[in-house]
Design an enzyme around this catalytic site. Sequence first.
Site, mmCIF file in Angstrom:
data_model
loop_
_atom_site.group_PDB
_atom_site.id
_atom_site.type_symbol
_atom_site.label_atom_id
_atom_site.label_comp_id
_atom_site.label_asym_id
_atom_site.label_seq_id
_atom_site.Cartn_x
_atom_site.Cartn_y
_atom_site.Cartn_z
ATOM 1 N N ARG A 28 -4.650 -8.854 -5.051
ATOM 2 C CA ARG A 28 -4.881 -10.223 -5.523
ATOM 3 C C ARG A 28 -4.073 -11.249 -4.742
ATOM 4 N NH1 ARG A 28 -4.101 -8.331 -11.730
ATOM 5 N NH2 ARG A 28 -6.183 -7.459 -12.069
ATOM 6 N N ARG A 62 19.238 3.076 15.891
ATOM 7 C CA ARG A 62 20.102 2.609 14.792
ATOM 8 C C ARG A 62 19.365 2.605 13.458
ATOM 9 N NH1 ARG A 62 18.032 -1.783 17.303
ATOM 10 N NH2 ARG A 62 17.545 -3.668 16.104
ATOM 11 N N HIS A 63 18.045 2.504 13.514
ATOM 12 C CA HIS A 63 17.264 2.476 12.263
ATOM 13 C C HIS A 63 17.238 3.854 11.606
ATOM 14 C CE1 HIS A 63 16.270 -1.500 13.462
ATOM 15 N NE2 HIS A 63 15.721 -1.065 14.593
ATOM 16 N N HIS A 96 11.103 -0.498 11.906
ATOM 17 C CA HIS A 96 12.488 -0.380 11.437
ATOM 18 C C HIS A 96 12.662 0.571 10.252
ATOM 19 C CE1 HIS A 96 14.232 -4.341 13.290
ATOM 20 N NE2 HIS A 96 13.592 -3.593 14.181
ATOM 21 N N ASN A 97 11.635 0.715 9.425
ATOM 22 C CA ASN A 97 11.805 1.484 8.170
ATOM 23 C C ASN A 97 11.042 2.796 8.149
ATOM 24 O OD1 ASN A 97 11.308 -1.747 7.239
ATOM 25 N ND2 ASN A 97 13.285 -0.844 6.761
ATOM 26 N N GLY A 108 4.081 -3.091 -8.671
ATOM 27 C CA GLY A 108 4.159 -1.891 -9.511
ATOM 28 C C GLY A 108 4.014 -0.623 -8.691
ATOM 29 N N ASP A 110 -5.090 0.640 -8.567
ATOM 30 C CA ASP A 110 -5.538 0.417 -9.942
ATOM 31 C C ASP A 110 -6.735 -0.536 -9.856
ATOM 32 O OD1 ASP A 110 -4.495 -2.101 -9.497
ATOM 33 O OD2 ASP A 110 -3.147 -2.102 -11.224
ATOM 34 N N HIS A 111 -7.128 -1.111 -10.988
ATOM 35 C CA HIS A 111 -8.277 -2.030 -10.985
ATOM 36 C C HIS A 111 -7.995 -3.291 -10.159
ATOM 37 C CE1 HIS A 111 -5.548 -2.849 -14.261
ATOM 38 N NE2 HIS A 111 -5.953 -4.109 -14.279
ATOM 39 N N CYS A 147 -2.357 -2.521 -5.745
ATOM 40 C CA CYS A 147 -2.578 -2.976 -7.123
ATOM 41 C C CYS A 147 -2.654 -4.502 -7.029
ATOM 42 C CB CYS A 147 -1.493 -2.477 -8.073
ATOM 43 S SG CYS A 147 0.187 -3.002 -7.717
ATOM 44 N N GLY A 148 -2.603 -5.211 -8.140
ATOM 45 C CA GLY A 148 -2.769 -6.668 -8.087
ATOM 46 C C GLY A 148 -1.800 -7.322 -7.115
ATOM 47 N N THR A 149 -0.511 -7.098 -7.345
ATOM 48 C CA THR A 149 0.517 -7.680 -6.472
ATOM 49 C C THR A 149 1.088 -6.670 -5.480
ATOM 50 O OG1 THR A 149 2.210 -7.026 -8.062
ATOM 51 C CG2 THR A 149 1.297 -9.267 -8.289
ATOM 52 N N ARG A 176 20.191 4.337 9.351
ATOM 53 C CA ARG A 176 20.032 3.661 8.052
ATOM 54 C C ARG A 176 19.142 4.482 7.119
ATOM 55 N NH1 ARG A 176 19.584 -1.683 11.819
ATOM 56 N NH2 ARG A 176 21.825 -1.811 12.155
HETATM 57 C C1 RB5 Z 1 -2.574 -5.166 -13.502
HETATM 58 O O1 RB5 Z 1 -3.005 -6.231 -14.275
HETATM 59 C C2 RB5 Z 1 -1.375 -5.574 -12.653
HETATM 60 O O2 RB5 Z 1 -0.247 -5.670 -13.452
HETATM 61 C C3 RB5 Z 1 -1.174 -4.563 -11.540
HETATM 62 O O3 RB5 Z 1 -2.301 -4.495 -10.751
HETATM 63 C C4 RB5 Z 1 -0.020 -4.844 -10.586
HETATM 64 O O4 RB5 Z 1 -0.068 -6.142 -10.108
HETATM 65 C C5 RB5 Z 1 1.325 -4.444 -11.044
HETATM 66 O O5 RB5 Z 1 2.322 -4.541 -10.337
#
Ligand code: RB5
Length: 153
Positions: free
Chosen positions: A109, A132-133, A98-99, A70, A8-9, A65-67, A136
């Site tokens: 961000r 073993r993985h 493992h995954n 999402g 995303d942005h 995405c930012g974090t 799972r």
């Molecule tokens: C967008 O502002 C932010 O919510 C998105 O990039 C993300 O971090 C969501 O999980």
Amino acid sequence: MKIAIASDHGGRELKEEIVALLKEKGIDVMDYGADNPESVDYPDYGIKVAKAVSKGTVDRGILSCGTGIGMSIVANKFPDVRAALCTNMYTARMSRLHNDANVLVLGGRTLEKEVALLMVEAWLKTEFEGGRHQRRLDKIKELEKGLFNNKEE
Ligand code: RB5
């Protein structure tokens, strides 16, 4: 190897850096956007990559995405997608060892660009350990088949 990528942005600048890295390595990249800084909804982009991985039209996916939160929630709704939100070199490597993660999710961000690119490189070259993985992962596959009864204790 063919890789689908999207953001995303909030993850777009990092996504652009990753696309450049992948192309430099001669990897076949399907870039699903976002391609400008305008605010967008991450599910619209995450779905495209998760679908491609789920259907097997690409080998792996990368989302940002930012974090990363999402995008990882979205991607893990799709069968056979094992999306891992990784925060450092250790988690990037472990998500493969493992995954057998087939989608790498990164926070645009939350990560330094240089670290994120090193994580992508490590994630690309690290092989699943199996053993073993695998057992799972087989249990996760059972969940996908709808064998989990949420009315049970
Ligand atoms: C967008 O502002 C932010 O919510 C998105 O990039 C993300 O971090 C969501 O999980």
